[in-house]
Design an enzyme around this catalytic site. Structure first.
Site, short mmCIF file in Angstrom:
data_model
loop_
_atom_site.label_atom_id
_atom_site.label_comp_id
_atom_site.label_asym_id
_atom_site.label_seq_id
_atom_site.Cartn_x
_atom_site.Cartn_y
_atom_site.Cartn_z
N PRO A 189 65.09 54.26 41.62
CA PRO A 189 65.93 54.26 42.82
C PRO A 189 66.18 52.85 43.36
CG PRO A 189 63.69 54.66 43.44
CD PRO A 189 63.66 54.41 41.97
N LYS A 214 66.72 52.45 33.48
CA LYS A 214 68.03 52.47 34.15
C LYS A 214 67.80 52.30 35.65
CE LYS A 214 70.67 55.36 36.16
NZ LYS A 214 71.16 54.47 37.24
N GLU A 217 72.31 52.23 40.50
CA GLU A 217 73.58 51.50 40.45
C GLU A 217 73.75 50.57 41.65
OE1 GLU A 217 73.02 54.68 40.27
OE2 GLU A 217 74.39 55.92 41.47
N GLU A 290 58.91 61.74 40.81
CA GLU A 290 58.44 61.37 42.15
C GLU A 290 59.65 61.50 43.06
OE1 GLU A 290 57.94 59.69 45.30
OE2 GLU A 290 57.35 57.76 44.41
N CYS A 325 60.08 57.13 50.40
CA CYS A 325 59.87 58.54 50.08
C CYS A 325 58.75 59.17 50.89
CB CYS A 325 59.58 58.71 48.60
SG CYS A 325 58.16 57.75 48.10
N GLU A 371 77.37 55.35 52.25
CA GLU A 371 77.10 56.78 52.06
C GLU A 371 75.80 57.17 52.78
OE1 GLU A 371 77.16 57.90 47.92
OE2 GLU A 371 76.14 59.79 48.40
N LYS A 375 75.14 59.57 56.11
CA LYS A 375 74.22 60.71 56.09
C LYS A 375 73.20 60.61 57.24
CE LYS A 375 70.87 62.51 53.06
NZ LYS A 375 69.87 62.03 52.15
N GLU A 422 65.22 65.52 54.75
CA GLU A 422 64.84 64.13 54.54
C GLU A 422 65.98 63.24 55.03
OE1 GLU A 422 64.45 62.62 50.50
OE2 GLU A 422 62.62 61.61 51.14
N ILE A 423 65.69 62.33 55.95
CA ILE A 423 66.75 61.51 56.55
C ILE A 423 66.96 60.22 55.76
CG2 ILE A 423 67.52 60.36 58.66
CD1 ILE A 423 65.79 62.38 60.24
P1 ADP Z 1 69.76 58.63 46.04
O1 ADP Z 1 70.43 59.91 46.48
O2 ADP Z 1 68.77 58.18 47.01
O3 ADP Z 1 70.69 57.56 45.59
P2 ADP Z 1 69.32 59.61 43.42
O4 ADP Z 1 68.32 60.62 43.06
O5 ADP Z 1 70.75 60.03 43.43
O6 ADP Z 1 68.89 59.02 44.80
O7 ADP Z 1 69.22 58.35 42.48
C1 ADP Z 1 68.03 57.85 41.92
C2 ADP Z 1 68.31 57.44 40.50
O8 ADP Z 1 68.75 58.58 39.78
C3 ADP Z 1 69.41 56.39 40.35
O9 ADP Z 1 69.04 55.50 39.30
C4 ADP Z 1 70.60 57.22 39.94
O10 ADP Z 1 71.58 56.51 39.19
C5 ADP Z 1 69.94 58.28 39.08
N1 ADP Z 1 70.73 59.52 38.91
C6 ADP Z 1 71.60 60.07 39.78
N2 ADP Z 1 72.15 61.19 39.26
C7 ADP Z 1 71.62 61.35 38.02
C8 ADP Z 1 71.78 62.32 36.97
N3 ADP Z 1 72.62 63.33 37.09
N4 ADP Z 1 71.05 62.17 35.85
C9 ADP Z 1 70.17 61.14 35.73
N5 ADP Z 1 70.00 60.20 36.66
C10 ADP Z 1 70.70 60.28 37.80
#
Ligand code: ADP
Length: 523
Positions: A189, A214, A217, A290, A325, A371, A375, A422-423
């Protein structure tokens, strides 16, 4: 979602407490004393110890949350890049490869070297981290110091991962060997980019696996810098790959890949479920998750230092602008001290120094993006509408970047959205309670179970609450304390598995039982 502020020890929390007492500043004056500028060195995908453009040629922007300006265009990995990186990682893991042939103790030396490089480059890495995620600069430095310790902790494990000798009946002798799982993918994250990434990288490599990461983003920059440090430390080609990209493309490609043996994910509960599903739909890759939290923090009226408890409780909710978290977002306060506690909490929020995350005296910076900001504000509005009392804050801050006022609600009721959802923002909700039994029941009335805390001078109460809270970590008279060797993870929908400590090794190892027929007697 996520993340222990592991790097924020009790000592660190207390420093915040001191700052809030001794450095009064006018709230909502956002000061930018130090210019936010950082040179970005790495923007491409990293695999096989080389930098690559994305196969699609696509890039995406990463921005500074403090002012919304673009920091860099980053090459965007998707399935095509994931497939190539996984192939190369598999090759690097083959029997006889450079990595498989290195002695366990030498693997430890490589990790120790990596930890040294983190410390060598701490200033630059902290600047990069703060620019990319808006974290306070001092917190970025603390995270890096802590993370270097985590790497060293796992470096020490490299040559201490042992199986068992098992006595068998008859002519048999059995041993268990602990072997690396193979190709391990880590999806991380944006709230603790360096800490989360390394918390997975270090045990994965210590166990002898190969790693594909990964990063989120929103925050790819420090992960790419870590790639360069891994190469400099001397890890052979293919052992470490870093692929920035989006979740539904690059992330999903890793989760669905038939040759990824393990996926470790930190993020939202929603995406955690998708990862589990992808594992089931593909090769049953091992999964560690996690996820989110809604952690309770219970203050009994016998606790004799209310100022300290209130200060720690507010940090528990607002550390890293609430993007944590295990944030202690539900503060339960016993009725006898409730009014006084709310008053102190208001004073503490009023005196939080809001300013550029690069300033040493800032205690509150921006949220990660528009975003998340939207929220958070939506949930704050729901709290107001549902009748919670705004003690402090409660609004957006009108300037470029993504800023929300530190916000304290009192008189919060269990059924309100701010009590349940969760805020992931700087919002503390204060609830009143009467008895121990009542508060334990209310504290556990959530789908989450990541953390929790109790403040009391009564050992019986402390022990009873610690034993009764359904959470992976319970703190007594403190919050967010934790070290490289203390396991962390969630009950219920806060996750599966534990990270940190010896327990994390199990996430990345397979047990092999070897049974040998031996003669009973030697003639
Ligand atoms: P947040 O909502 O706080 O951004 P996410 O759970 O969406 O948290 O993101 C945490 C990580 O999970 C990031 O690296 C994101 O790119 C990745 N992620 C989001 N969607 C997917 C998915 N469908 N499959 C795998 N990884 C994902």
């Amino acid at each position: 979602m996520i993340l222990l502020r592991h790097s924020q020890s009790l000592h660190h929390l207390f420093c915040h407490h001191l700052r809030s007492n001794y450095r009064f500043s006018c709230f909502v004056v956002v000061r930018f004393a130090r210019k936010m500028s950082v040179s970005v060195k790495y923007t491409k995908l990293f695999y096989n110890n080389e930098w690559h453009e994305a196969k699609s040629g696509k890039t995406f922007e990463t921005v500074n949350p403090a002012d919304g300006t673009k920091l860099a265009d980053i090459c965007e990995a998707d399935k095509a890049d994931v497939d190539v990186a996984v192939e190369l990682a598999k090759k690097a893991f083959q029997i006889g490869s450079a990595w498989r042939s290195i002695d366990a103790s030498k693997k430890g030396m490589l990790l120790l070297k990596l930890a040294d490089l983190f410390e060598r480059d701490i200033e630059y890495m902290a600047e990069l981290e703060t620019a990319d995620c808006g974290k306070l600069f001092q917190d970025s430095k603390d995270d890096i110091k802590f993370t270097a310790g985590v790497i060293r902790y796992y470096a020490g494990w490299c040559d201490k991962i042992c199986g068992q000798n098992i006595p068998c009946d008859g002519d048999y002798f059995a041993v268990t060997k602990k072997q690396p799982v193979g190709v391990c993918a880590a999806i991380t994250p944006w709230n603790y980019p360096i800490a989360m990434f390394t918390l997975k990288l270090a045990p994965i490599l210590a166990c002898g696996n190969v790693f594909i990461g990964k990063p989120a983003e929103q925050t790819p920059l420090t992960a790419l810098y870590i790639a360069a440090l891994c190469k400099e430390a001397g890890f052979p080609p293919g052992v470490v790959a870093i692929l920035p990209g989006y979740g539904p493309t690059a992330g999903a490609a890793l989760a669905n890949n038939m040759d990824v043996n393990k996926i470790t994910f930190t993020g939202s509960t929603e995406v955690g479920k998708l990862i589990m599903k992808a594992s089931g739909d593909s090769n049953l890759k091992r999964v560690t998750l996690e996820l989110g939290g809604k952690s309770p923090n219970i203050i009994f009226s016998d606790y004799d230092n209310l100022e300290y408890a209130a200060s720690v409780a507010q940090e528990a909710a607002m550390t890293n602008m609430g993007q944590c978290c295990c944030a202690g977002t539900r503060t339960f306060v016993q009725e006898g001290i409730y009014d006084k506690f709310v008053e102190i909490s208001k004073m503490l929020a009023e005196t939080r120094t809001v300013g550029s995350p690069m300033n040493d005296d800032s205690q509150h910076g921006p949220q990660i993006d528009s975003e998340q900001k939207g929220k958070i504000l939506d949930l704050i509005e729901s709290g107001k509408k549902e009748g919670a009392k705004v003690v402090f804050g409660g609004k957006s801050m009108d300037q470029s970047g993504f800023w929300v006022e530190p916000t304290v609600f009192a008189d919060v009721e269990d059924g309100m959205r701010i009590a349940k959802e969760e805020i992931f923002g700087p919002v503390q909700s204060i609830f009143k309670f009467k008895t121990l039994d009542e508060v334990v029941k209310r504290a556990n009335d959530t789908q989450y179970g990541l953390g929790g805390a109790v403040f009391t001078k009564d050992i019986d109460k402390a022990y009873t609450v610690a034993s009764s809270i359904d959470a992976g970590t319970v703190w007594i008279n403190c919050y967010n304390a934790g070290e490289a060797n203390t396991p962390f993870g969630g009950f219920k929908m806060s996750g599966i598995g534990r990270e940190y400590g010896e327990e994390s090794l199990n996430n990345y190892l397979e047990t092999k039982t070897v049974i040998l027929k031996v003669p009973q007697k030697i003639n």
